[in-house]
Write a protein that holds these residues in place. Structure first.
Motif, short mmCIF file in Angstrom:
data_model
loop_
_atom_site.label_atom_id
_atom_site.label_comp_id
_atom_site.label_asym_id
_atom_site.label_seq_id
_atom_site.Cartn_x
_atom_site.Cartn_y
_atom_site.Cartn_z
N UNK A 22 0.84 -1.19 0.00
CA UNK A 22 0.00 0.00 0.00
C UNK A 22 0.87 1.24 0.00
N UNK A 23 0.68 2.12 -0.99
CA UNK A 23 1.32 3.43 -1.01
C UNK A 23 0.22 4.48 -0.95
N UNK A 24 0.30 5.39 0.04
CA UNK A 24 -0.81 6.30 0.29
C UNK A 24 -0.32 7.74 0.50
N UNK A 25 -0.44 8.60 -0.52
CA UNK A 25 -0.21 10.03 -0.31
C UNK A 25 -1.32 10.61 0.57
N UNK A 26 -0.95 11.55 1.46
CA UNK A 26 -1.92 12.11 2.41
C UNK A 26 -1.77 13.62 2.47
N UNK A 27 -2.90 14.32 2.47
CA UNK A 27 -2.93 15.77 2.67
C UNK A 27 -4.08 16.10 3.60
N UNK A 28 -3.81 16.90 4.62
CA UNK A 28 -4.84 17.31 5.58
C UNK A 28 -4.86 18.83 5.68
N UNK A 29 -6.05 19.40 5.62
CA UNK A 29 -6.25 20.83 5.82
C UNK A 29 -7.15 20.98 7.04
N UNK A 30 -6.64 21.61 8.09
CA UNK A 30 -7.34 21.68 9.37
C UNK A 30 -7.47 23.12 9.82
N UNK A 31 -8.67 23.52 10.24
CA UNK A 31 -8.89 24.88 10.73
C UNK A 31 -9.62 24.85 12.06
N UNK A 75 -1.06 19.56 6.68
CA UNK A 75 -0.15 18.44 6.91
C UNK A 75 -0.06 17.64 5.61
N UNK A 76 1.15 17.43 5.11
CA UNK A 76 1.32 16.69 3.87
C UNK A 76 2.38 15.61 4.06
N UNK A 77 2.22 14.50 3.34
CA UNK A 77 3.19 13.41 3.42
C UNK A 77 2.59 12.15 2.84
N UNK A 78 3.02 11.03 3.36
CA UNK A 78 2.50 9.76 2.87
C UNK A 78 3.05 8.61 3.66
N UNK A 79 2.53 7.42 3.37
CA UNK A 79 3.00 6.22 4.04
C UNK A 79 3.02 5.05 3.07
N UNK A 80 3.90 4.09 3.37
CA UNK A 80 4.01 2.87 2.59
C UNK A 80 3.96 1.70 3.55
N UNK A 81 3.12 0.72 3.25
CA UNK A 81 3.00 -0.46 4.10
C UNK A 81 3.06 -1.72 3.25
N UNK A 82 3.76 -2.73 3.76
CA UNK A 82 3.89 -4.00 3.05
C UNK A 82 3.71 -5.14 4.05
N UNK A 94 6.22 9.56 6.47
CA UNK A 94 6.98 10.80 6.55
C UNK A 94 6.17 11.97 6.03
N UNK A 95 6.63 13.19 6.36
CA UNK A 95 5.95 14.37 5.86
C UNK A 95 6.34 15.62 6.63
N UNK A 96 5.55 16.66 6.44
CA UNK A 96 5.84 17.98 7.00
C UNK A 96 4.54 18.71 7.28
N UNK A 97 4.57 19.69 8.19
CA UNK A 97 3.38 20.44 8.57
C UNK A 97 3.62 21.93 8.34
N UNK A 98 2.58 22.63 7.87
CA UNK A 98 2.68 24.06 7.56
C UNK A 98 1.56 24.83 8.24
#
Length: 266
Positions: A22-31, A75-82, A94-98
């Motif tokens: 599983x490869x999963x790009x992730x983006x979260x926008x939180x207010x 918050x942007x990043x992603x995860x890989x699971x096998x 991994x990822x980063x927050x802005x």
């Protein structure tokens, strides 16, 4: 305080016989629109904060209830699971927050310095990443890093290994923290630790651990304990000694625990 959040994920799944990926790009926008970081009665229980892979995609990283994140954050990043056919597995994240707009709760310093030197107090955080794997046979490995992308500098790192065989456990850890003058850490920290659990009777396990400061060349923490666990009832006691090398002082603590579990073992 109520929040508005958008969590976008695009999972890509692959199969190879009994193995799955599983490869999963992730983006979260939180207010969160609150203009304050203190909620209700301020009891200062949110005094711990470590930004890492485990809370990268969290809507609130403060450890207590009297502080909360505010403003608009991405918050942007992603995860890989096998998961492999032999029951071993691998996970990478991994990822980063802005901070995009509004009051940044991490920039509001207090006497506990929560948020200070985490880089969450600025518009762009450190890059965090983590890896964990099971090799089978009771062997597990893991690691975490925190990197400053502006200076291309390693800020924090940890490595761990664990062996679990029929209630006999052995784990080792290495921890690195770069100097942080703003928090009173004037030199790099390098610490190694080891913990062991040995079954001594039916449902009883004796535990022990030691942490060693490689810079000061002295122990920083010692622990001894005994634990009973029959999957329905758990109780035990633990002694811990922590040495503050700078203050030439050793603090001692003794704790006991008692836990009732359901049929599922939780």
């Amino acid at each position: 305080t109520p929040i508005a959040a958008l969590d976008i994920r695009f999972p890509l799944i692959g199969l190879d016989g009994e193995s799955s990926y599983l490869f999963e790009p992730i983006a979260q926008l939180v207010y969160r629109g609150s203009s304050t970081t203190s909620v209700g009665i301020t009891n200062d229980n949110a005094q711990g904060l470590v930004f890492e892979d485990s809370n990268l995609f969290s809507f609130n990283r403060f450890s207590g209830t009297d502080r909360q994140e505010t403003g608009l954050r991405l918050n942007v990043g992603g995860q890989f699971m096998a998961n492999f056919a032999d029951k071993s597995w691998l996970r990478l994240i991994g990822g980063q927050s802005y901070q995009l707009a509004g009051l940044n709760a991490f920039s509001v310093f207090d006497h506990a310095q929560v948020g200070n030197a985490s880089r969450l107090e600025t518009s762009a955080s450190y890059i965090v990443a983590g890896a964990a794997a099971s090799l089978g046979g009771g062997v597990e490995l893991g690691g975490k890093v925190e990197v400053d992308p502006l200076k291309v500098k390693l800020v924090r790192a940890a490595l761990a290994a664990k062996l679990d065989l029929s209630d006999f456990t052995l784990s080792t850890n290495y921890y690195f923290l770069a100097d942080q003058p703003s928090r009173g850490v004037s030199a790099n920290t390098h610490t190694i630790s080891a913990n062991i659990g040995i079954p001594v009777a039916d449902y009883w396990t004796a535990t022990g651990g030691v942490s060693w400061n490689l810079v000061a060349r002295n122990w920083s923490q010692l622990s001894l304990g005994a634990q009973y666990d029959d999957k329905f009832l758990e109780y035990g006691a633990n002694y811990k000694a922590i040495q503050n090398i700078g203050a030439h002082k050793i603090s001692h603590s003794f704790t006991v625990n008692f836990k009732l579990k359901g049929p599922a073992g939780n």
